[in-house]
Design a protein around this motif. Structure first.
Motif, PDB file in Angstrom:
ATOM      1  N   SER A  93       1.793  -0.040  11.588  1.00  0.00           N
ATOM      2  CA  SER A  93       1.329  -0.699  10.347  1.00  0.00           C
ATOM      3  C   SER A  93      -0.167  -0.468  10.197  1.00  0.00           C
ATOM      4  O   SER A  93      -0.317  -0.291   9.257  1.00  0.00           O
ATOM      5  CB  SER A  93       1.801  -2.379  10.564  1.00  0.00           C
ATOM      6  N   THR A  96      -0.695   3.282   9.194  1.00  0.00           N
ATOM      7  CA  THR A  96      -0.550   3.574   7.792  1.00  0.00           C
ATOM      8  C   THR A  96      -1.612   2.864   6.880  1.00  0.00           C
ATOM      9  O   THR A  96      -2.000   3.528   5.980  1.00  0.00           O
ATOM     10  CB  THR A  96       1.013   2.771   7.609  1.00  0.00           C
ATOM     11  N   SER A 284       7.333   5.231   7.456  1.00  0.00           N
ATOM     12  CA  SER A 284       7.629   3.875   7.785  1.00  0.00           C
ATOM     13  C   SER A 284       9.365   3.875   7.889  1.00  0.00           C
ATOM     14  O   SER A 284       9.890   3.056   8.815  1.00  0.00           O
ATOM     15  CB  SER A 284       7.314   2.938   6.598  1.00  0.00           C
TER      16      SER A 284
END
Length: 296
Positions: A93, A96, A284
């Motif tokens: 996370s 990204t 993702s």
């Protein structure tokens, strides 16, 4: 110009390290646990007639089984698997979010002042840190003290549109695509090898049974040993999930190939923002699928 591990925020580095260390510890303990059962089964291959050697074998077998029991309890209490999953989720996370920041993608557009974009980025990292607060005690404090926004991140963000586009294609999509492709082939090969071992051990177990049927008075019994190896190999195969990962990585690599093919239509910052968003969503999805497979 590239993005090294140390060019990412300290939170990413700490989560990545925590996940990798927990993954390694978890797999090692599982491997040792399965090995103790195989060794214990191996010690019972020959049926000694004398009491003394038989007693020694029983004691050694008991020690190996006790070790296996301790390792099983250790796996349960240390929660290495949960730290592995949660650490990877936090790291991915944060990664990204970092790529979106340096490419001026959604919420971090090029027309936003760098100071404003930095504040938004820091707030988002704070939210991630809060969401995974149970990992706090496993994260390396030295890494957490590193810069939240590194000089390399801002250096890339300040590049012009074409330079940012090329950088993202080469260092994110190209790198990730190669990683997926390599991992897909790696897992395919490992799956085939482990499956072959299982078949061989089951075949030998069957032959051993036939041998005992013909020579019931024999002191040699390989059935338990090879069935234990086969069962352990099946357990290890389920843990590693080579076949499932091969499919997930192949799908992700293929999806990134299609996204990369659309790079020629990215002609401005707005197009790049959409391009990055599509790419990061694809990455993702692979990670979400991976986590779901590990949980089943």
């Amino acid at each position: 110009m590239t993005m090294k591990l140390t060019d990412f925020p300290g939170l990413y580095q700490a989560a990545d390290k925590s996940s990798l260390e927990s993954q390694s510890a978890y797999k090692k303990i599982i491997g040792y646990d399965l090995t103790t059962m195989v060794v214990a089964a191996g010690l019972s291959i020959y049926n000694f007639q004398d009491t003394n050697p038989k007693l020694i074998i029983y004691i050694i077998s008991g020690l190996f089984l006790l070790t296996g029991l301790i390792l099983t309890i250790l796996i349960r209490t240390k929660k290495y698997e949960d730290i592995w999953y949660q650490g990877r989720a936090l790291a991915e996370s944060a990664k990204t979010l970092t790529w979106r920041y340096i490419t001026c993608s959604e919420n971090f557009e090029a027309n936003i002042p760098e100071e404003t974009a930095s504040k938004i980025f820091i707030e988002r990292l704070k939210e991630l840190n809060t969401e995974f607060k149970e990992l706090a005690e496993t994260l390396d404090a030295r890494l957490l003290s590193q810069d939240i926004i590194t000089s390399q991140m801002n250096k890339i963000r300040r590049l012009n549109f074409l330079e940012r586009k090329q950088f993202y294609i080469e260092n994110r999509i190209g790198d990730q695509q190669k990683w997926y492709a390599d991992k897909a082939e790696f897992n395919k090969t490992r799956y085939q090898r482990w499956f072959l071992l299982i078949i061989i051990c089951q075949a030998i177990s069957l032959i051993s049974v036939a041998y005992l049927i013909k020579f019931p008075a024999s002191d040699w019994n390989f059935v338990g040993f090879f069935t234990t190896i086969a069962a352990s190999a099946i357990s290890w195969l389920q843990l590693k999930q080579h076949q499932e990962l091969k499919q997930a990585y192949t799908t992700a690599a293929h999806e990134l190939t299609f996204i990369l093919a659309s790079a020629g239509r990215v002609n401005n910052d707005d197009d790049l923002a959409v391009f990055v968003l599509d790419s990061e969503n694809a990455i993702s999805r692979e990670h979400t699928l991976w986590r779901a497979q590990r949980r089943t």
